[in-house]
Design a protein around this motif. Structure first.
Motif, PDB file in Angstrom:
ATOM      1  N   GLN A 122      22.931  22.505 -26.783  1.00 22.88           N
ATOM      2  CA  GLN A 122      22.912  21.167 -27.392  1.00 22.88           C
ATOM      3  C   GLN A 122      23.673  21.181 -28.719  1.00 22.88           C
ATOM      4  O   GLN A 122      24.460  20.302 -29.020  1.00 22.88           O
ATOM      5  CB  GLN A 122      21.447  20.736 -27.586  1.00 22.88           C
TER       6      GLN A 122
ATOM      7  N   GLN B  94      27.158  19.302 -29.748  1.00 29.15           N
ATOM      8  CA  GLN B  94      27.138  18.426 -30.912  1.00 29.15           C
ATOM      9  C   GLN B  94      28.274  18.752 -31.872  1.00 29.15           C
ATOM     10  O   GLN B  94      28.918  17.860 -32.428  1.00 29.15           O
ATOM     11  CB  GLN B  94      25.785  18.621 -31.592  1.00 29.15           C
TER      12      GLN B  94
ATOM     13  N   PRO C 209      16.892  12.330 -29.792  1.00 36.86           N
ATOM     14  CA  PRO C 209      17.054  13.392 -30.783  1.00 36.86           C
ATOM     15  C   PRO C 209      15.728  14.055 -31.163  1.00 36.86           C
ATOM     16  O   PRO C 209      15.711  15.230 -31.535  1.00 36.86           O
ATOM     17  CB  PRO C 209      17.628  12.657 -31.995  1.00 36.86           C
TER      18      PRO C 209
ATOM     19  N   GLN D 214      18.147  15.619 -24.414  1.00 37.32           N
ATOM     20  CA  GLN D 214      18.221  15.854 -25.852  1.00 37.32           C
ATOM     21  C   GLN D 214      19.169  14.847 -26.507  1.00 37.32           C
ATOM     22  O   GLN D 214      18.947  14.397 -27.623  1.00 37.32           O
ATOM     23  CB  GLN D 214      18.691  17.279 -26.157  1.00 37.32           C
ATOM     24  N   ARG D 215      20.227  14.501 -25.800  1.00 35.65           N
ATOM     25  CA  ARG D 215      21.152  13.504 -26.320  1.00 35.65           C
ATOM     26  C   ARG D 215      20.463  12.139 -26.362  1.00 35.65           C
ATOM     27  O   ARG D 215      20.598  11.380 -27.313  1.00 35.65           O
ATOM     28  CB  ARG D 215      22.391  13.439 -25.422  1.00 35.65           C
TER      29      ARG D 215
ATOM     30  N   LEU E  39      20.574  18.789 -21.535  1.00 34.62           N
ATOM     31  CA  LEU E  39      21.528  18.195 -22.468  1.00 34.62           C
ATOM     32  C   LEU E  39      21.337  16.692 -22.559  1.00 34.62           C
ATOM     33  O   LEU E  39      21.251  16.111 -23.649  1.00 34.62           O
ATOM     34  CB  LEU E  39      22.954  18.469 -21.991  1.00 34.62           C
ATOM     35  N   GLU E  40      21.265  16.068 -21.405  1.00 36.49           N
ATOM     36  CA  GLU E  40      21.177  14.616 -21.341  1.00 36.49           C
ATOM     37  C   GLU E  40      19.924  14.105 -22.074  1.00 36.49           C
ATOM     38  O   GLU E  40      19.988  13.162 -22.856  1.00 36.49           O
ATOM     39  CB  GLU E  40      21.155  14.184 -19.874  1.00 36.49           C
TER      40      GLU E  40
ATOM     41  N   THR F   3      32.002  19.231 -23.610  1.00 34.94           N
ATOM     42  CA  THR F   3      30.710  19.466 -22.959  1.00 34.94           C
ATOM     43  C   THR F   3      30.834  20.270 -21.674  1.00 34.94           C
ATOM     44  O   THR F   3      30.108  21.255 -21.473  1.00 34.94           O
ATOM     45  CB  THR F   3      30.041  18.115 -22.630  1.00 34.94           C
TER      46      THR F   3
END
Lengths: 187, 187
Positions: A165, A169, A108, A104-105, A101-102, A174
């Motif tokens: 993810q 979003q 992008p 991908q955040r 997650l981290e 989360t």
DNA sequence: ACCTGAACACCGTTCAAGT
DNA sequence: ACCTGAACACCGTTCAAGT
């Protein structure tokens, strides 16, 4: 005179690498500014090169995205490898989810690359393989420990990364979504 | 002569509705052909109208997508309302998840609209509200039956719909992902 | 009222010409 | 070898002119 074909070719390569780095920096700035469009013309202008040069280095926009994502992708692979060595395999799984997650955040482009069905760059294929390998080892340990449904594969984990993810979003909670996923994959 | 302001205005409205229907049909054909881009110029040409007319009816592309998605969205709301009346609330939850997946698969525009953070059309706002209301009733029943984590809200369910759709899109095992989610939301 | 489509700006992509 | 950037096609969006 110093210089023959070798020196000449090396200086060409050095220049090429510099130009490539400039384009990547320019593209990264756009992505960081929240613009995943990455118009080739705009990247060229921002990097101070001709459009043709962008196309020479990155045949498609997706190739450019993969090159952008490579750095963070490598960090994700590292995180997966560290998760494998975690004494408590459930903790390893949780850490891996958070890392996915981290990262991908944080980039992008990585989110796009992770959910793409095929890759333009050799480098990406290598990263995908390395990630799958680490996840496979983690899954094997988890199966032995009875900590996960045995039918889940590394491919499933990749898909679940992408879905998580997206959930985060769209929604707001989360921690809740991570927890739902962690419970859902238990046997 | 037959016809005064009323008739005139009605015939204008009738014509307008016809034109609108033509544009929606043309857009739907493009989406069905797998193209979510929906270039306004292309829609105009396919519908045999001027670009300005497309803009008059649909101020943004997202407004056009919402109008396209409305029909399937209404079916999803219906499915949610039926799920509420399901004798076994767990079965209701499972049916709702399947319906959400099926309708997003059946109309890619719905997938976009469901994950959008705000709406262009009044109609969509109404559908979002109706869906949330039905889901809320279902969640309330599920909480009473002890079939779901009590902190999950209708907003969370929407986010989970979107994430599930992405997971399925990236991975291959629809049934597994549905099951993971169903287990994950249990208390 | 509503519709048309020319007009302008911008982006994708290629390729002949330069170094 | 590699880079440049003009050139062409296409799309977004607006708005004066038509009916």
């Amino acid at each position: 005179m110093a210089g023959g074909p070798t020196t000449n070719s090396e200086s060409l390569r050095a220049d090429s690498a510099r130009v490539r780095a400039r384009m990547l920096r320019a593209a990264r700035e756009r992505v960081a500014a929240g613009d995943l469009d990455l118009p080739m013309n705009a990247v060229a202008k921002a990097a101070g090169v001709g459009v043709g040069t962008v196309y020479r280095h990155f045949p498609t926009r997706h190739a450019l995205l993969e090159s952008l994502a490579a750095e963070r992708f490598a960090l994700l692979v590292q995180a997966a490898e560290q998760a494998v060595t975690c004494p408590d395999v459930a903790v390893g799984l949780a850490r891996l989810l958070r890392a996915a997650l981290e990262h991908q955040r944080g980039d992008p482009a990585l989110a796009v690359v992770l959910s793409a069905s095929d890759n333009a760059c050799q480098e990406t294929t290598e990263l995908v393989r390395a990630l799958a390998e680490a996840v496979d080892r983690l899954l094997e340990r988890a199966r032995e420990a009875g900590a996960i449904r045995p039918e889940i594969t590394a491919e499933d984990v990749r898909a679940l990364f992408c879905g998580l993810q997206r959930t985060v979003q769209v929604g707001g909670d989360t921690e809740l979504y991570i927890d739902i996923l962690l419970r859902g994959i238990r046997p």
